[in-house]
Design a protein around this motif. Structure first.
Motif, PDB file in Angstrom:
ATOM      1  N   ARG A  42       0.843  -1.196   0.000  1.00 20.68           N
ATOM      2  CA  ARG A  42       0.000   0.000   0.000  1.00 20.68           C
ATOM      3  C   ARG A  42       0.877   1.245   0.000  1.00 20.68           C
ATOM      4  NH1 ARG A  42      -4.992  -1.236   4.079  1.00 20.68           N
ATOM      5  NH2 ARG A  42      -5.806  -2.983   2.908  1.00 20.68           N
ATOM      6  N   ALA A  44       2.481   2.480  -2.470  1.00 24.81           N
ATOM      7  CA  ALA A  44       3.595   2.460  -3.415  1.00 24.81           C
ATOM      8  C   ALA A  44       3.334   3.487  -4.510  1.00 24.81           C
ATOM      9  CB  ALA A  44       3.750   1.073  -4.025  1.00 24.81           C
ATOM     10  N   HIS A  45       4.381   4.131  -4.951  1.00 25.31           N
ATOM     11  CA  HIS A  45       4.251   5.162  -5.983  1.00 25.31           C
ATOM     12  C   HIS A  45       4.062   4.510  -7.342  1.00 25.31           C
ATOM     13  CE1 HIS A  45       4.666   8.934  -8.023  1.00 25.31           C
ATOM     14  NE2 HIS A  45       5.659   8.454  -8.757  1.00 25.31           N
ATOM     15  N   ASP A  46       3.002   4.905  -8.029  1.00 26.53           N
ATOM     16  CA  ASP A  46       2.716   4.410  -9.374  1.00 26.53           C
ATOM     17  C   ASP A  46       2.649   5.613 -10.299  1.00 26.53           C
ATOM     18  OD1 ASP A  46       1.956   3.023 -11.605  1.00 26.53           O
ATOM     19  OD2 ASP A  46      -0.128   2.770 -10.970  1.00 26.53           O
ATOM     20  N   PRO A  47       3.742   5.939 -11.020  1.00 27.49           N
ATOM     21  CA  PRO A  47       3.753   7.149 -11.838  1.00 27.49           C
ATOM     22  C   PRO A  47       2.715   7.124 -12.959  1.00 27.49           C
ATOM     23  CG  PRO A  47       5.778   5.892 -12.146  1.00 27.49           C
ATOM     24  CD  PRO A  47       5.005   5.223 -11.069  1.00 27.49           C
ATOM     25  N   GLU A  48       2.387   5.961 -13.505  1.00 23.72           N
ATOM     26  CA  GLU A  48       1.408   5.902 -14.583  1.00 23.72           C
ATOM     27  C   GLU A  48      -0.015   6.088 -14.077  1.00 23.72           C
ATOM     28  OE1 GLU A  48       2.100   2.250 -16.564  1.00 23.72           O
ATOM     29  OE2 GLU A  48       4.037   2.873 -17.354  1.00 23.72           O
ATOM     30  N   GLY A  49      -0.255   5.712 -12.838  1.00 27.41           N
ATOM     31  CA  GLY A  49      -1.605   5.832 -12.295  1.00 27.41           C
ATOM     32  C   GLY A  49      -1.787   7.029 -11.386  1.00 27.41           C
ATOM     33  N   SER A  50      -0.767   7.877 -11.298  1.00 30.53           N
ATOM     34  CA  SER A  50      -0.862   9.008 -10.380  1.00 30.53           C
ATOM     35  C   SER A  50      -1.856  10.067 -10.847  1.00 30.53           C
ATOM     36  CB  SER A  50       0.511   9.641 -10.164  1.00 30.53           C
ATOM     37  OG  SER A  50       0.981  10.189 -11.364  1.00 30.53           O
ATOM     38  N   LYS A  52      -4.817   9.657 -11.625  1.00 32.70           N
ATOM     39  CA  LYS A  52      -6.129   9.341 -11.078  1.00 32.70           C
ATOM     40  C   LYS A  52      -6.399  10.090  -9.780  1.00 32.70           C
ATOM     41  CE  LYS A  52      -5.819   4.631 -12.774  1.00 32.70           C
ATOM     42  NZ  LYS A  52      -5.739   3.239 -12.358  1.00 32.70           N
TER      43      LYS A  52
END
Length: 63
Positions: A42, A44-50, A52
């Motif tokens: 939980r 965790a950085h997700d640059p592609e989904g940021s 949202k």
């Protein structure tokens, strides 16, 4: 005199209802420990989904 007896009756009723504090709750009863699942990370950085989670008032208003 009747007003004074009414106040005494009201005070007695309040004392009967709110005369003592509720039972104390132990700290151990207020907390719960749970194991984290090893696969789920939980926060965790997700640059592609940021995108949202990006919120901007100017963009919401179309400015």
């Amino acid at each position: 005199m009747s007003e004074e007896s009414m106040q005494d009756a009201a005070a007695a009723a309040r004392h009967a209802r709110y005369g003592r504090l509720p039972e104390r709750i132990r700290f151990e009863d207020m907390t719960e420990a749970a194991e984290a699942s090893p696969g789920a990370v939980r926060g965790a950085h997700d640059p592609e989904g940021s995108w949202k989670y990006y919120s901007c008032l100017a963009l919401d208003l179309g400015l």
